[in-house]
Design an enzyme around this catalytic site. Structure first.
Site, mmCIF file in Angstrom:
data_model
loop_
_atom_site.group_PDB
_atom_site.id
_atom_site.type_symbol
_atom_site.label_atom_id
_atom_site.label_comp_id
_atom_site.label_asym_id
_atom_site.label_seq_id
_atom_site.Cartn_x
_atom_site.Cartn_y
_atom_site.Cartn_z
ATOM 1 N N ASP A 243 2.750 -1.781 -4.079
ATOM 2 C CA ASP A 243 3.723 -1.598 -3.012
ATOM 3 C C ASP A 243 4.767 -0.553 -3.393
ATOM 4 O O ASP A 243 5.213 -0.505 -4.547
ATOM 5 C CB ASP A 243 4.407 -2.944 -2.752
ATOM 6 C CG ASP A 243 5.357 -2.913 -1.586
ATOM 7 O OD1 ASP A 243 4.880 -2.799 -0.441
ATOM 8 O OD2 ASP A 243 6.577 -3.000 -1.805
ATOM 9 N N GLU A 286 0.385 2.553 -2.302
ATOM 10 C CA GLU A 286 1.046 2.743 -1.011
ATOM 11 C C GLU A 286 2.065 3.862 -1.182
ATOM 12 O O GLU A 286 3.180 3.648 -1.639
ATOM 13 C CB GLU A 286 1.755 1.461 -0.547
ATOM 14 C CG GLU A 286 2.336 1.618 0.847
ATOM 15 C CD GLU A 286 3.600 0.796 1.109
ATOM 16 O OE1 GLU A 286 3.891 0.544 2.281
ATOM 17 O OE2 GLU A 286 4.303 0.440 0.140
#
Length: 554
Positions: A243, A286
């Site tokens: 993330d 990401e």
């Protein structure tokens, strides 16, 4: 983790919508100037795999408390992949990405308080182990969301760090005596401060005060994160989705908050560690940014096939081009993005295309439930190179809920139209999206014309073709201007697969396509697609509006 509520960082790069030209004009590929994307290097399992993103809270409740859990997910594994290649009534995905499952005070889990413990509502460590075992038995892999850019402010590390300037873990987070005044790095117009005041000073948290950023310039933090990665890999997981990977190490305000050389250096260090523990584990970054920036997160291919940094990176710019192109009946933006990828991505790396994810308005809502657009999007995604990611419910046309919040992008999975939706025997943790009378698994499972059946057929066609799964791409569509079709050939070894997508709203004549072969074996044809004729150098077909044809040429 979405950088900013309601804002796509890709928006500046989108092509403006433009109408297609007359549908009576044949769509002819350019005589020259076509581009070729090389096949991924190496034979890693993930380079052509189809991934399925699961929000455990919303997938299947096993105990009637209205919250999805790991035992519930296990009970639905046969829907995703039953482990028998001969059957075609499962979706056929190769891997699962679980959104955060670690202990957290929030519904979404992106603020972790314990990286070694499972969220109590989801189950136990034994449940996760059983999930991995059952998935592996069916031929599926499991990757976890590993949220290490930041923790919860309730994490014991931060509680200790905030207790005193002399605390043991003070340098595990960034502290200042005064507010440096850095704005959030993903919006040049942002006035949102990233430093937050506490009794013992100001600490850095790019997203908000409840998520303080870890300080990866502290060696102990780096070693602890690598220890945790080792722990989960040894427990049976097959990799991690990372993330907010762009924002790991800050060296100052503004440009020093994203994509820093120090961030890239750590991901190379982390990737090398993961390979040393489990050589075939995957890392998925990401990096919500533009193509040149995303490309750098693969690192160098000189010593590690596919890159020594992050071997898969989500292609946010391509997602935006596909969605806008389908809405505008213009494939030109997709073609130009493929050219940009060729010019920026290291040769031999694997892309990670997708349509939407948990931070985006769901595809069915963006397309106002237009079945033809949803079907075309599925076809495009599952014929592109790389490892495509599907967001749970996308395969049945699940739309957003009725509110303008993140929960509405993550509503319970509609298995049936009955009360509880087949998701729970109790009251669901959040209301179902509207339209589940038809947007549910039971209603579509046995209907050959349904969106679910289309996804199943496309995934199984992809798995039956090494060229579709792992091959390179030679593009026929011009990379400038308006194009009503997207046409390319996927190739690997002696196998060649011709793919044509009609983005327009009318029947289109397509070709001639310069591909060798004397016979054309259909792998997937929408109704009304005419047989491919012409032979080597002159293949032609006619394709209805927003339809697809896929042939293996021999």
């Amino acid at each position: 983790m979405r950088p900013l509520r309601g804002l796509s960082l890709c928006s500046a790069a989108l092509l403006s919508a433009c109408a297609g030209s007359s549908p009576s004009t044949p769509v002819t590929p350019p005589a020259s100037g076509s581009i070729t994307l090389a096949a991924p290097a190496g034979d890693a399992w993930y380079r052509g795999a189809v991934f399925y993103e699961v929000f455990v809270r919303s997938f299947q409740d096993s105990n009637g408390d209205g919250v999805g859990d790991l035992p519930g997910l296990i009970s639905r594994l046969d829907y995703l992949n039953d482990g028998n290649p001969a059957t075609t009534d499962d979706l056929g995905v190769d891997a699962l990405w679980l959104m955060p499952v670690f202990a957290s005070p929030s519904y979404h889990g992106y603020d972790v308080v314990d990286y070694e413990r499972i969220q109590t509502a989801y189950g136990s460590l034994e449940d996760l182990q059983r999930l991995c075992d059952e998935a592996h038995r069916r031929g599926m892999r499991v990757i976890l969301d590993f949220v290490i850019n930041h923790t919860s402010s309730q994490h014991p590390w931060f509680v200790d760090s905030a207790s005193s300037p002399q605390s043991q873990k003070r340098d595990w987070y960034q502290w200042r005596a005064n507010n440096p005044g850095w704005a959030q790095p993903w919006d040049i117009y942002s006035q949102t401060n990233t430093w937050h005041q506490q009794d013992t000073g100001w600490y850095y948290g790019a997203f908000w005060g409840g998520m303080p950023d870890l300080n990866f310039q502290t060696p102990a933090v780096r070693e602890e994160v690598k220890r945790l990665a080792t722990l989960w890999l040894q427990r049976g997981v097959d990799g991690f989705r990372l993330d907010a990977a762009r924002y790991l190490i800050e060296t100052g305000g503004g440009a020093g908050q994203a994509d820093t050389p120090e961030t890239h250096a750590f991901w190379k260090e982390f990737s090398a560690h993961v390979r040393s523990v489990k050589p075939d584990a995957v890392l998925v970054g990401e990096n919500w940014s533009e193509t040149p920036s995303v490309a750098k997160y693969y690192g160098s291919t000189a010593t590690v096939p596919g890159g020594d940094e992050l071997p898969l990176n989500f292609n946010f710019p391509l997602s935006a081009r596909v969605i806008e192109g389908i809405n505008a009946a213009n494939a030109g933006g997709v073609a130009s993005k493929l050219l940009e990828m060729k010019n920026n991505y290291p040769a031999g790396v694997a892309d990670a295309p997708f349509l939407t994810n948990h931070d985006m308005v769901r595809l069915a809502t963006q397309f106002t439930n237009d079945g033809a657009k949803l079907g075309l999007a599925a076809s495009v995604l599952l014929t592109l190179p790389g490892a495509p990611f599907l967001y749970y419910g996308e395969e049945v046309g699940l739309g957003n809920g009725n509110a303008n919040n993140d929960e509405s992008k993550r509503t319970p999975m509609p298995w049936t139209a009955a009360a509880g939706g087949g998701f729970t025997t109790g009251s669901p943790w959040y209301a179902f999206s509207s339209g589940r009378e038809t947007a549910n698994v039971e209603a579509q499972r046995s209907n050959p014309g349904s969106l679910l059946s289309r996804y199943r057929s496309l995934i199984h066609a992809r798995q039956a073709s090494e060229a579709l799964r792992n091959g390179g791409l030679r593009l026929f569509t011009p990379t400038t201007g308006v194009s009503r079709s997207l046409a390319f050939v996927r190739m690997l070894g002696d196998e060649q697969v011709l793919v044509v997508h009609n983005f327009s709203t009318g029947q289109e004549s397509m070709g001639p396509f310069d591909v060798e072969g004397t016979t054309a074996e259909p792998l997937f044809l929408d109704p009304g697609v005419t047989p491919l004729t012409g032979g080597t150098g002159a293949w032609k077909t006619s394709v209805p509006a927003r339809s697809t044809g896929i042939w293996r040429l021999r």
